[in-house]
Design an enzyme around this catalytic site. Structure first.
Site, PDB file in Angstrom:
ATOM      1  N   CYS A  28       0.834  -1.210   0.000  1.00 32.83           N
ATOM      2  CA  CYS A  28       0.000   0.000   0.000  1.00 32.83           C
ATOM      3  C   CYS A  28       0.868   1.260   0.000  1.00 32.83           C
ATOM      4  O   CYS A  28       2.016   1.243   0.437  1.00 32.83           O
ATOM      5  CB  CYS A  28      -0.916   0.092   1.198  1.00 32.83           C
ATOM      6  SG  CYS A  28      -1.877  -1.391   1.511  1.00 32.83           S
ATOM      7  N   ARG A  37       2.854   0.820  -5.533  1.00 33.62           N
ATOM      8  CA  ARG A  37       2.943   0.064  -4.281  1.00 33.62           C
ATOM      9  C   ARG A  37       1.738  -0.849  -4.053  1.00 33.62           C
ATOM     10  O   ARG A  37       1.708  -1.622  -3.092  1.00 33.62           O
ATOM     11  CB  ARG A  37       3.058   1.016  -3.095  1.00 33.62           C
ATOM     12  CG  ARG A  37       4.238   1.952  -3.182  1.00 33.62           C
ATOM     13  CD  ARG A  37       4.250   2.876  -2.000  1.00 33.62           C
ATOM     14  NE  ARG A  37       4.423   2.136  -0.774  1.00 33.62           N
ATOM     15  CZ  ARG A  37       5.580   1.737  -0.279  1.00 33.62           C
ATOM     16  NH1 ARG A  37       6.691   2.048  -0.915  1.00 33.62           N
ATOM     17  NH2 ARG A  37       5.641   1.057   0.836  1.00 33.62           N
ATOM     18  N   TRP A  57      -2.818  -2.666  -1.592  1.00 27.90           N
ATOM     19  CA  TRP A  57      -2.442  -4.007  -2.061  1.00 27.90           C
ATOM     20  C   TRP A  57      -2.983  -4.944  -0.995  1.00 27.90           C
ATOM     21  O   TRP A  57      -2.492  -4.963   0.130  1.00 27.90           O
ATOM     22  CB  TRP A  57      -0.930  -4.115  -2.168  1.00 27.90           C
ATOM     23  CG  TRP A  57      -0.443  -5.405  -2.759  1.00 27.90           C
ATOM     24  CD1 TRP A  57      -0.370  -5.724  -4.083  1.00 27.90           C
ATOM     25  CD2 TRP A  57       0.065  -6.537  -2.040  1.00 27.90           C
ATOM     26  NE1 TRP A  57       0.140  -6.995  -4.223  1.00 27.90           N
ATOM     27  CE2 TRP A  57       0.413  -7.514  -2.997  1.00 27.90           C
ATOM     28  CE3 TRP A  57       0.247  -6.831  -0.697  1.00 27.90           C
ATOM     29  CZ2 TRP A  57       0.938  -8.749  -2.658  1.00 27.90           C
ATOM     30  CZ3 TRP A  57       0.768  -8.061  -0.346  1.00 27.90           C
ATOM     31  CH2 TRP A  57       1.123  -9.012  -1.321  1.00 27.90           C
ATOM     32  N   ASN A  81      -0.490   1.261   6.010  1.00 27.65           N
ATOM     33  CA  ASN A  81       0.335   0.376   5.183  1.00 27.65           C
ATOM     34  C   ASN A  81       1.051  -0.574   6.127  1.00 27.65           C
ATOM     35  O   ASN A  81       1.786  -0.124   7.010  1.00 27.65           O
ATOM     36  CB  ASN A  81       1.356   1.192   4.381  1.00 27.65           C
ATOM     37  CG  ASN A  81       2.431   0.315   3.757  1.00 27.65           C
ATOM     38  OD1 ASN A  81       2.172  -0.828   3.403  1.00 27.65           O
ATOM     39  ND2 ASN A  81       3.627   0.851   3.618  1.00 27.65           N
ATOM     40  N   GLY A  82       0.827  -1.880   5.945  1.00 27.95           N
ATOM     41  CA  GLY A  82       1.475  -2.862   6.817  1.00 27.95           C
ATOM     42  C   GLY A  82       0.477  -3.914   7.240  1.00 27.95           C
ATOM     43  O   GLY A  82      -0.581  -4.063   6.619  1.00 27.95           O
ATOM     44  N   GLU A 101      16.492 -14.417 -14.215  1.00 31.87           N
ATOM     45  CA  GLU A 101      15.952 -13.052 -14.325  1.00 31.87           C
ATOM     46  C   GLU A 101      15.144 -12.890 -15.622  1.00 31.87           C
ATOM     47  O   GLU A 101      14.084 -12.240 -15.617  1.00 31.87           O
ATOM     48  CB  GLU A 101      17.112 -12.045 -14.251  1.00 31.87           C
ATOM     49  CG  GLU A 101      16.754 -10.594 -14.504  1.00 31.87           C
ATOM     50  CD  GLU A 101      15.765  -9.972 -13.516  1.00 31.87           C
ATOM     51  OE1 GLU A 101      15.390 -10.640 -12.537  1.00 31.87           O
ATOM     52  OE2 GLU A 101      15.343  -8.830 -13.748  1.00 31.87           O
ATOM     53  N   LYS A 157      11.272 -11.787 -15.561  1.00 31.67           N
ATOM     54  CA  LYS A 157      10.737 -10.605 -16.258  1.00 31.67           C
ATOM     55  C   LYS A 157       9.527 -10.995 -17.094  1.00 31.67           C
ATOM     56  O   LYS A 157       8.514 -10.316 -17.084  1.00 31.67           O
ATOM     57  CB  LYS A 157      11.795  -9.962 -17.179  1.00 31.67           C
ATOM     58  CG  LYS A 157      12.857  -9.138 -16.490  1.00 31.67           C
ATOM     59  CD  LYS A 157      12.417  -7.810 -15.955  1.00 31.67           C
ATOM     60  CE  LYS A 157      11.958  -7.873 -14.538  1.00 31.67           C
ATOM     61  NZ  LYS A 157      12.856  -7.974 -13.466  1.00 31.67           N
ATOM     62  N   GLU A 174       6.492 -11.903 -14.845  1.00 31.01           N
ATOM     63  CA  GLU A 174       5.962 -10.743 -14.113  1.00 31.01           C
ATOM     64  C   GLU A 174       5.046  -9.874 -14.979  1.00 31.01           C
ATOM     65  O   GLU A 174       3.997  -9.451 -14.521  1.00 31.01           O
ATOM     66  CB  GLU A 174       7.117  -9.837 -13.644  1.00 31.01           C
ATOM     67  CG  GLU A 174       7.787 -10.263 -12.365  1.00 31.01           C
ATOM     68  CD  GLU A 174       8.913  -9.306 -11.970  1.00 31.01           C
ATOM     69  OE1 GLU A 174       9.023  -8.988 -10.787  1.00 31.01           O
ATOM     70  OE2 GLU A 174       9.710  -8.876 -12.850  1.00 31.01           O
ATOM     71  N   HIS A 233      17.776 -33.217 -16.248  1.00 33.86           N
ATOM     72  CA  HIS A 233      17.237 -33.811 -15.019  1.00 33.86           C
ATOM     73  C   HIS A 233      15.769 -33.468 -14.801  1.00 33.86           C
ATOM     74  O   HIS A 233      15.293 -33.507 -13.679  1.00 33.86           O
ATOM     75  CB  HIS A 233      18.069 -33.354 -13.814  1.00 33.86           C
ATOM     76  CG  HIS A 233      19.496 -33.791 -13.909  1.00 33.86           C
ATOM     77  ND1 HIS A 233      19.888 -35.098 -13.738  1.00 33.86           N
ATOM     78  CD2 HIS A 233      20.620 -33.104 -14.221  1.00 33.86           C
ATOM     79  CE1 HIS A 233      21.192 -35.194 -13.910  1.00 33.86           C
ATOM     80  NE2 HIS A 233      21.673 -33.989 -14.212  1.00 33.86           N
ATOM     81  N   LYS A 273       5.669  -3.041  -6.167  1.00 32.52           N
ATOM     82  CA  LYS A 273       7.091  -2.707  -6.328  1.00 32.52           C
ATOM     83  C   LYS A 273       7.868  -2.988  -5.052  1.00 32.52           C
ATOM     84  O   LYS A 273       8.988  -3.468  -5.085  1.00 32.52           O
ATOM     85  CB  LYS A 273       7.209  -1.223  -6.688  1.00 32.52           C
ATOM     86  CG  LYS A 273       8.635  -0.738  -6.803  1.00 32.52           C
ATOM     87  CD  LYS A 273       9.026  -0.656  -8.236  1.00 32.52           C
ATOM     88  CE  LYS A 273      10.481  -0.418  -8.462  1.00 32.52           C
ATOM     89  NZ  LYS A 273      11.068  -1.522  -9.252  1.00 32.52           N
TER      90      LYS A 273
HETATM   91  C1  G6P Z   1       9.177  -7.031  -5.532  1.00 33.65           C
HETATM   92  C2  G6P Z   1       9.352  -6.386  -6.893  1.00 33.65           C
HETATM   93  C3  G6P Z   1      10.609  -6.926  -7.565  1.00 33.65           C
HETATM   94  C4  G6P Z   1      11.823  -6.726  -6.656  1.00 33.65           C
HETATM   95  C5  G6P Z   1      11.600  -7.352  -5.273  1.00 33.65           C
HETATM   96  C6  G6P Z   1      12.687  -6.947  -4.289  1.00 33.65           C
HETATM   97  O1  G6P Z   1       8.862  -8.377  -5.692  1.00 33.65           O
HETATM   98  O2  G6P Z   1       8.222  -6.624  -7.698  1.00 33.65           O
HETATM   99  O3  G6P Z   1      10.823  -6.229  -8.771  1.00 33.65           O
HETATM  100  O4  G6P Z   1      12.935  -7.296  -7.247  1.00 33.65           O
HETATM  101  O5  G6P Z   1      10.355  -6.891  -4.731  1.00 33.65           O
HETATM  102  O6  G6P Z   1      12.600  -5.563  -4.090  1.00 33.65           O
HETATM  103  P1  G6P Z   1      13.770  -4.669  -3.532  1.00 33.65           P
HETATM  104  O7  G6P Z   1      13.178  -3.293  -3.432  1.00 33.65           O
HETATM  105  O8  G6P Z   1      14.133  -5.236  -2.189  1.00 33.65           O
HETATM  106  O9  G6P Z   1      14.895  -4.753  -4.491  1.00 33.65           O
END
Ligand code: G6P
Length: 610
Positions: A2, A27, A74, A100-101, A483, A487, A490, A506, A605
């Site tokens: 949030c 957020r 969120w 938020n939390g 990664e 990507k 996501e 395997h 994020k």
């Molecule tokens: C969330 C984001 C990712 C990010 C991860 C860690 O899952 O969607 O993009 O890599 O958090 O975030 P940080 O701010 O700790 O790098």
């Protein structure tokens, strides 16, 4: 997660809060709401959906209010409905709270409050805060009521509170979730992050855990949980608000991919001497003695930042004479690793607010381990909870899927690895000089790759309707395979798995058929023949192969269906260069599928809950 924002000032609060919520939407974006105070009248509007839907809901409401709160959610407790959207109120709708939390022990309080006749309107944990404040509020001292209400609550929170009987103030408090105050001329702000404030002011004050503040038009007052006054020097933030806007790009993600040459260069800037090969990191000087005694290194992080840690492990192992381990912070924290003052913990986080990473760092420090944070957001909680911080200078990253922050983390980790090795005498400056020289070419090489965007977009045209992808890499390209898969899933919602190429036989090989594209990453730098054999194995099963390589030759051309060529470079740049086309590939596939690229479903994020 949030995003929260509070305002007391002279401007029309409704418009200001909606603008701030647009910045905070990364957020969380499943519902949004605002509370406005006009005299002693509290006005509330909230609804499921994005901030644009809230804006529509209040578009006809004319308001003179100059005090208010805004929230973008969120969901954790209760689905994203109108009634679960914040703000939440007391029984008489005279107190409004945004949160938020997570309040971990909310249930017994909710039951007790209901038994005492309180009327709950949502399924959230947050609503108990409003009712507890109601019980403590005598209509005069809102700060005191908030302080008392929070006292028995456990968990994480950043909250902001308004009361109709205290019309000129907003009370905020923080425990475990981010909150920054912004100071202006006859106006003051609170928000979950700095970029949101930058549209209004560059002067900020960070709140620490356990602290509360009252925002009034002419000033802010900070207190600790015992009510003792605190004075904290405001800080000036240099980020330019403009850098956080899209600047003509269709999405923030695309803009941020294109900012990678700069993010990489800025992170390296002034941190090495090209002539001598010496690494200059004055921010780590307080830890020099500890670095000399370190016997083990843990890198810990979540998501994309975790993959940056994995890359560092492969690169550092070539010259570190002590063991290195990389762990997801969420696992590290509870797995009881042996930690003491000779264990160096390196926590990597774009936001510096990820709850799992903060948890791991708190655990490490409690057991005496020195902690270095690699963080992008200035003043984030992680920077204040670590012994030293090495900032990445990627600038604000708004898109939920991380791109330029990752490249900046890889740059910072290269520097940190060399720095530690130079301090310990594992590498001489003469030995690091060629590596540094090669890294200095990074921005130009990344730029060259970005020129291939059309080629990659054409490839996306061919593949965007596929539902499954495999990404294979070995050695330092294994984390890049992970990664690349992350990507794609996501932002395009395509099922994608990243594997160490050697692991293909395997299990994942069973998935391969004429429908399943496999993206193979192969560098001349290492294990070329082995990965080449993996390509053959995929082809033998009629799989489709997209090869990403810096060692184009007839063999590779023969076995690959499609090829993305990467410029040749040193090992220090290989992961950075290979990730760029994978980001562009994921972006263009997602764009063709019409997904919400900057705010993909179910993600956020900055994950500030465990
Ligand atoms: C969330 C984001 C990712 C990010 C991860 C860690 O899952 O969607 O993009 O890599 O958090 O975030 P940080 O701010 O700790 O790098």
């Amino acid at each position: 997660m949030c995003g929260i924002v509070g305002y007391v000032g002279q401007r029309p609060a409704k418009e200001l809060l909606l603008e701030a919520l647009k910045h905070l939407e990364y957020r969380g974006y499943d519902s949004a709401g605002i509370a406005l105070l006009e005299g002693n009248q509290l006005f509330l509007a909230k609804r499921a959906g994005k901030v644009s839907e809230l804006a529509e809901l209040v578009s006809k409401k004319s308001s003179q209010a100059t005090v208010g709160l805004g929230h973008t959610r969120w969901a954790t407790h209760g689905p994203p409905t109108d009634s679960n959207a914040h703000p939440h109120c007391d029984c008489h709708q005279k107190i409004a709270v945004i949160h938020n939390g997570i309040i971990e022990n909310y249930l017994p309080f909710k039951e007790e409050l209901q038994a005492r006749g309180h009327l709950f309107r949502s399924q959230t944990d947050s609503e108990v805060i409003a009712h507890l404040i109601e019980e403590h509020y005598d209509g005069t001292n809102l700060l005191e009521a908030v302080k008392r209400a929070l006292h028995p609550l456990r968990g994480a929170y950043a909250i902001a509170v308004l009361a109709a009987d205290s019309p000129d103030e907003v009370v905020v408090a923080r425990q475990g979730s981010p909150l920054v105050l912004g100071l202006g001329q006859n106006e003051n702000f609170a928000a979950s992050d700095i970029p949101t404030l930058l549209a209004f002011t560059k002067t900020v004050v960070f709140l620490n855990d356990g602290e509360l503040a009252v925002l009034r038009r002419h000033g802010v007052e900070l207190v600790d949980r015992e009510g003792r006054q605190i004075y904290r020097e405001p800080q000036q933030i240099e980020w330019n608000a403009v850098t956080a806007y899209k600047q003509g790009y269709k999405h923030f993600m695309l803009k941020e991919i294109h900012e990678q040459p700069l993010a990489f260069a800025n992170t390296l800037q002034n941190r090495y001497e090209l002539g001598t090969g010496r690494i200059i990191l004055p921010e780590l000087h307080t830890l020099t003695d500890k670095i000399h005694q370190v016997q083990m290194v843990y890198l810990t992080a979540m998501g994309t930042a975790y993959y940056a840690g994995l890359v560092a492990k492969y690169l550092w192992r070539e010259f570190f004479k002590i063991p290195i381990a990389v762990e997801l912070a969420s696992e590290f924290r509870y797995s009881k690793p042996y930690l003491d003052e000779h264990t160096l913990v390196i926590a990597i986080s774009q936001s510096g607010e990820t709850a799992d990473t903060l948890g791991a760092v708190r655990e490490a420090r409690a057991r005496g381990a020195p902690v270095i944070a690699i963080v992008n957001v200035a003043g984030a909680t992680l920077t204040r909870e670590s012994d030293a911080t090495l900032y990445t200078h990627a600038g604000p990253e708004i898109s939920v899927a991380s791109t330029k922050a990752f490249v900046a983390q890889l740059a910072a980790l290269n520097l940190l690895g060399f720095f530690i090795a130079q301090q310990r005498g594992w590498l001489s400056t003469g030995q690091t000089r060629p590596a540094i020289e090669s890294m200095a070419r990074g921005p130009t090489l990344i730029e060259q790759l970005l020129q291939k965007e059309h080629e990659i977009a054409r490839l996306a045209q061919i593949f965007y309707e596929k539902e499954h992808f495999l990404f294979l890499g070995r050695d330092l390209l294994y984390p890049i395979a992970l990664e690349g898969a992350l990507k794609l899933k996501e932002i395009s919602y395509i099922h994608a798995e990243g594997y160490a190429a050697g692991e293909l036989k395997h299990g994942p090989i069973a998935l391969i058929d004429a429908q399943m594209p496999t993206v193979v990453l192969v560098t001349k730098e290492s294990v070329y023949e082995k990965v080449f054999s993996n390509i053959e194995e995929v082809k033998a099963r009629r799989g489709i192969v997209i090869t990403v390589t810096d060692s184009l030759n007839r063999e590779i051309e023969h076995v690959s269906d499609f090829i993305i060529e990467i410029p040749q470079s040193s090992r220090w740049l290989v992961p950075i260069l290979f990730v760029v086309p994978l980001q562009l590939f994921a972006y263009h596939i997602a764009d063709l599928r019409g997904t919400d690229i900057d705010q993909p479903r179910n993600l956020a994020k900055s994950v500030t809950v465990e």
